[in-house]
Design a protein around this motif. Sequence first.
Motif, PDB file in Angstrom:
ATOM      1  N   THR A  17      15.825 -26.454 -12.005  1.00 21.94           N
ATOM      2  CA  THR A  17      15.325 -26.039 -10.634  1.00 21.94           C
ATOM      3  C   THR A  17      16.281 -26.668  -9.729  1.00 21.94           C
ATOM      4  N   GLY A  18      16.733 -25.607  -8.822  1.00 18.94           N
ATOM      5  CA  GLY A  18      17.807 -25.768  -8.098  1.00 18.94           C
ATOM      6  C   GLY A  18      17.852 -26.746  -6.940  1.00 18.94           C
ATOM      7  N   VAL A  19      18.488 -27.782  -6.964  1.00 21.20           N
ATOM      8  CA  VAL A  19      18.687 -28.949  -5.826  1.00 21.20           C
ATOM      9  C   VAL A  19      20.259 -29.007  -5.631  1.00 21.20           C
ATOM     10  N   PRO A  20      20.736 -29.486  -4.649  1.00 19.58           N
ATOM     11  CA  PRO A  20      22.004 -29.541  -4.531  1.00 19.58           C
ATOM     12  C   PRO A  20      22.346 -30.977  -5.224  1.00 19.58           C
ATOM     13  N   LEU A  21      23.682 -30.939  -5.663  1.00 18.07           N
ATOM     14  CA  LEU A  21      24.002 -32.232  -6.412  1.00 18.07           C
ATOM     15  C   LEU A  21      25.047 -33.146  -5.041  1.00 18.07           C
ATOM     16  N   PRO A  22      24.246 -34.319  -5.139  1.00 15.03           N
ATOM     17  CA  PRO A  22      24.468 -35.229  -3.606  1.00 15.03           C
ATOM     18  C   PRO A  22      26.016 -35.098  -3.391  1.00 15.03           C
ATOM     19  N   PHE A  23      26.412 -34.781  -2.101  1.00 14.30           N
ATOM     20  CA  PHE A  23      28.013 -34.987  -1.624  1.00 14.30           C
ATOM     21  C   PHE A  23      28.605 -33.774  -2.498  1.00 14.30           C
ATOM     22  N   LEU A  24      28.548 -33.451  -3.473  1.00 12.28           N
ATOM     23  CA  LEU A  24      29.436 -32.644  -4.187  1.00 12.28           C
ATOM     24  C   LEU A  24      29.291 -30.819  -3.988  1.00 12.28           C
ATOM     25  N   SER A  25      27.732 -30.413  -3.940  1.00 10.84           N
ATOM     26  CA  SER A  25      27.404 -29.007  -3.757  1.00 10.84           C
ATOM     27  C   SER A  25      27.683 -28.664  -2.521  1.00 10.84           C
ATOM     28  N   TYR A  26      28.106 -27.280  -2.213  1.00 13.00           N
ATOM     29  CA  TYR A  26      28.167 -26.671  -0.801  1.00 13.00           C
ATOM     30  C   TYR A  26      26.741 -26.711  -0.272  1.00 13.00           C
ATOM     31  N   GLY A  27      26.557 -27.193   1.240  1.00 11.78           N
ATOM     32  CA  GLY A  27      25.348 -26.876   1.698  1.00 11.78           C
ATOM     33  C   GLY A  27      25.587 -27.709   3.119  1.00 11.78           C
ATOM     34  N   GLY A  28      25.503 -27.308   4.299  1.00 10.74           N
ATOM     35  CA  GLY A  28      25.598 -28.046   5.498  1.00 10.74           C
ATOM     36  C   GLY A  28      24.281 -28.935   5.704  1.00 10.74           C
ATOM     37  N   SER A  29      23.095 -28.373   5.442  1.00 10.62           N
ATOM     38  CA  SER A  29      22.001 -29.319   5.771  1.00 10.62           C
ATOM     39  C   SER A  29      21.918 -30.301   4.472  1.00 10.62           C
ATOM     40  N   SER A  30      22.297 -30.299   3.568  1.00  9.48           N
ATOM     41  CA  SER A  30      22.500 -31.273   2.439  1.00  9.48           C
ATOM     42  C   SER A  30      23.321 -32.196   2.797  1.00  9.48           C
ATOM     43  N   VAL A  31      24.763 -31.958   3.432  1.00  8.09           N
ATOM     44  CA  VAL A  31      25.703 -32.790   3.551  1.00  8.09           C
ATOM     45  C   VAL A  31      25.106 -33.662   4.746  1.00  8.09           C
ATOM     46  N   LEU A  32      24.539 -33.113   5.594  1.00  7.10           N
ATOM     47  CA  LEU A  32      24.226 -33.704   7.169  1.00  7.10           C
ATOM     48  C   LEU A  32      22.895 -34.899   6.392  1.00  7.10           C
ATOM     49  N   ALA A  33      21.989 -34.517   5.860  1.00  2.00           N
ATOM     50  CA  ALA A  33      21.076 -35.158   5.146  1.00  2.00           C
ATOM     51  C   ALA A  33      21.503 -36.444   4.326  1.00  2.00           C
ATOM     52  N   ASN A  34      22.486 -36.207   3.709  1.00  2.00           N
ATOM     53  CA  ASN A  34      22.923 -37.267   2.873  1.00  2.00           C
ATOM     54  C   ASN A  34      23.689 -38.254   3.687  1.00  2.00           C
ATOM     55  N   PHE A  35      24.425 -37.736   4.720  1.00  4.56           N
ATOM     56  CA  PHE A  35      25.190 -38.899   5.599  1.00  4.56           C
ATOM     57  C   PHE A  35      24.287 -39.580   6.544  1.00  4.56           C
ATOM     58  N   VAL A  36      23.052 -38.836   6.838  1.00  4.36           N
ATOM     59  CA  VAL A  36      22.241 -39.544   7.643  1.00  4.36           C
ATOM     60  C   VAL A  36      21.442 -40.674   6.859  1.00  4.36           C
ATOM     61  N   MET A  37      21.225 -40.255   5.367  1.00  6.59           N
ATOM     62  CA  MET A  37      20.490 -41.377   4.651  1.00  6.59           C
ATOM     63  C   MET A  37      21.608 -42.387   4.526  1.00  6.59           C
ATOM     64  N   ILE A  38      22.776 -42.264   4.426  1.00 11.96           N
ATOM     65  CA  ILE A  38      23.768 -43.440   4.213  1.00 11.96           C
ATOM     66  C   ILE A  38      23.999 -44.154   5.265  1.00 11.96           C
ATOM     67  N   GLY A  39      23.753 -43.428   6.639  1.00 11.07           N
ATOM     68  CA  GLY A  39      23.756 -44.177   7.930  1.00 11.07           C
ATOM     69  C   GLY A  39      22.828 -45.130   7.725  1.00 11.07           C
ATOM     70  N   LEU A  40      21.427 -44.642   7.538  1.00 11.59           N
ATOM     71  CA  LEU A  40      20.269 -45.554   7.532  1.00 11.59           C
ATOM     72  C   LEU A  40      20.534 -46.885   6.465  1.00 11.59           C
ATOM     73  N   LEU A  41      21.001 -46.347   5.442  1.00  9.17           N
ATOM     74  CA  LEU A  41      21.518 -47.653   4.366  1.00  9.17           C
ATOM     75  C   LEU A  41      22.316 -48.623   4.877  1.00  9.17           C
ATOM     76  N   LEU A  42      23.230 -47.976   5.471  1.00  7.65           N
ATOM     77  CA  LEU A  42      24.500 -48.807   6.076  1.00  7.65           C
ATOM     78  C   LEU A  42      23.926 -49.769   7.198  1.00  7.65           C
ATOM     79  N   LYS A  43      23.165 -49.142   8.113  1.00  4.90           N
ATOM     80  CA  LYS A  43      22.462 -49.828   9.201  1.00  4.90           C
ATOM     81  C   LYS A  43      21.602 -51.073   8.633  1.00  4.90           C
ATOM     82  N   ILE A  44      20.793 -50.627   7.557  1.00  5.00           N
ATOM     83  CA  ILE A  44      20.077 -51.759   6.943  1.00  5.00           C
ATOM     84  C   ILE A  44      20.865 -52.838   6.430  1.00  5.00           C
ATOM     85  N   SER A  45      22.031 -52.363   5.754  1.00  2.89           N
ATOM     86  CA  SER A  45      22.965 -53.345   5.136  1.00  2.89           C
ATOM     87  C   SER A  45      23.644 -54.287   6.270  1.00  2.89           C
TER      88      SER A  45
END
Lengths: 478, 426
Positions: B390-418
């Motif tokens: 079932t097709g989903v992007p491989l995080p940070f490696l697959s091409y895809g603007g939305s995926s890249v943006l979402a993953n960076f926002v997620m890491i942003g939240l994680l770093l903020k918590i940290s």
Amino acid sequence: MNTNIRRLGAFFLLVFGIMLGGLTYWQLIDAAAIQARTDNPRLQMQALQIRRGRILDRNGTILANRTVDAQGIVHRTYTDPSLSPVIGYDSPRFGKSELEKSYDAFLTGQDVGTNWQLQVNQWEHKPVVGDDVQLTIDDRLQQQVASILPNTPSAAIVADPRTGEILAMVSKPSFDSNQVNDPTYWNNLLHDTNSPLISRPVNGFYTPGSVFKIITLGAALDSNTDSLSTSFSGDQASGPLTVDGHVYPSTINNLNDCGGRVIVPPITLEEALVCSDNITFASVGLQLGTSRFLDYAHRFGLEQPIPFDIPVSISRTGTIPDRVALAGSSFGQGSLYVTPLQMLMADEAIADGGSIPQPALVKQVTAPDGSVVKQESGGTLFSPISAAAAAGVKSAMTAVVQQGTGVLAQIPGVRMAGKTGTAETSDGGLPHAWFVCFAPTDHPKVAVVVLVEHGGEGAYVAAPLAKQIMQAALAIAH
Amino acid sequence: MRGYRLRWTELALLTFGGAIVTGGFSLLSMAQHRHLLQSDLRYPGIYVASTILLSLWMSKFATRADQLVFPVIALMAGVGILVITRLDVALGHRQLFWTVLGEVALALVLVFPRRVSTLRLYKYSWAFLGLLLIAATIVAGTDVSGSGYKRWIGFHGVYLQPVELLKILMAIFFAAYLDEKRELLASARIQIGPIRVPPFQYLAPLVVMWGLSLLLLVKQNDLGSALLFLGIFLAMIYVGTARAIYPVSGLLMFVAGVFLAFHLFSHVRTRTELWLDPWSRASGTGYQVIQGLIALGVGGVGGQGLGQGHPNFVPVVTTDFILSALGEELGLAGVACLLGLLIFLVFRGLSVAISAQDGFEKLLAAGLMATLAIQTIVIVGGTTRLMPLTGVPLPFLSYGGSSVLANFVMIGLLLKISSGITERRD
């Protein structure tokens, strides 16, 4: 919650481990099998990028070359279309044939070096360079023979009877290997009623007619059934000959015009060959008997697979159920079907003192670094008759050219041995015209076979062609 | 806000990662042009500069945030840009653009909102916003990939996949709700005969939200995302309640659901059959999977080398099948390194979750990491035939603007918590 988070982490680690296992399966354990699948497009791509070895004639003239385009794709070009039936084609669409097929492993460099060398090449993404294949063909002669033969269905082979090396091999009609990849061209070849894709010298089947008499004569002399001076008279010589109720008609007309001479029975066996008298040879065959006749036919190579650099069809004796068939087969009719190569081999047996050299098209295979990978093996293929018997047939064949049916093949200043053949066919057309010969008689350097499908009389159609071919061959023979 | 303090560990690791990516671009340039083309180094240059700038930004706005997380995702994003550039130069440049945009988004998340826990206040709003976006996509979206389903929304060449945003919004919603109700969910029991059953009624809002998102995704035939959402849902309930009965019963329901779907929907059946036996469909529906596997096999252990294989023979290689391209050119060794980076990131994120004091932040950090881990498992498992594709992007490696943006926002939240964790330091 922290315990759960740790457990979740452990779970992910486990599943990532399984993923790595899956990757290891495809990239290590099953890697070789899956990339060998025929639907791996890289394989076709690599095949197209192999620097396919060149094919050269015996003097180093390039016959099949390679050119590399901007995309790194290698293209094959052929310089002499008359060699298409020998070299074959290498078409990405329709596959390979003849030498391109049988020497593919060498031409694509699959044989070179050790495994690790190939591996290093692969790592470095270097294209594979194939071995060069040098033929025994002399392309100057090849082109002359191609221009001498008529453009009707016909075949000719020129060989060195001492070594079995093929110097020229022409099949007509032919095709251009350069164009085979074009589907329209290919389709036309497939539907051409003259079958240009058949390599006639090695895969064409023909009734031999009177050229087969050299085999019958060789058998009679070798088995001491008869000698050249054995005399035949009456219906044994000129017929009509009745064999088990079947009547073979009189050949007295042939004897009345034997190379311009009139021969009156009783005749010797040598005179029978010189005048190509069917009835005498039927009598000889009946004396030999079926089993001995078949035995000698096999010794000369009929019904035997012939090892050669390109595929050769097996020449057939057919069944000889009774004495009627035996009599017919003895002068080359009956159910005999032979290839021109088969008759060349019989011709060479006479020239070479009773033995047939291993026929060869490839002189040597050379690796890109210059080392010789494979060499022509040479040697004797068959030894059907004794040297004495061969000498007997040779003297009779020399007389054929001097004063018999083969006079039109005479070359001033050259002693030549030969035999005509005029093979009746069942399809009602003109007979096939044959001629086999070799020269010089005493130390033969060149053997020739010529066949013209439905060409008419061997003496009038094939012999003059053989003469021209022999002249061209002797001019460059060494 | 404390003062300015350079994050030396992070900077050193970013330099190291930047050198790897720049080295990769040099190799690629040499493989393609037979010599190093200096203009080919512009793009890794932009990439390295952007990561350094973000680290400097963090030395002001996330001073105490974990210093290993960003270098890890930066390296993966860099390898992603590199491999996508190798497959399709124009797409590689777009991926670089999206990565820089993602870094900007990460930087913004670090400063706004001021506290992560603020997000919990609007949990239903976030969830509904997410669902609304998907619904809007179904109505007014665009079918960018030609799959026959509208999964993108946008205009003028810039299209986003709302499902990527929904991923984050649902994680926030689940974290907020579970933090609120977890005592109840973990302790209360209803006695039915001899079996003590947990109070499923408290799960209703979760199940409704999850069910709605699932429905919308099924409508888009996005089975990969549906599977991902189920995984996030179960992982977070498990973390929140410590009761295995929730994920176990959830999985059982899922299996029953799949069984039902297998008999009801032809495309679920087709996919299962394709998973079990792609070989007999090698030139048809199985073509993609088998070509992907062949690319992996061709790569072997060491890989063909950057720019030296032919991964473009695999269909949709830049997105769903990026793993095949990575496998062919970087080999098992390279792919194992990337998987190692991903699981390292997940562990680092989970340790942030463990260190966090606030229940919502704990759950959110764990949920975000579960999202990355499960997404990786779904696509790697699908490509290697360990599970149906079932097709989903491989995080940070697959091409895809939305995926890249979402993953960076997620890491942003994680770093903020940290960054907010005051006491415990590693």
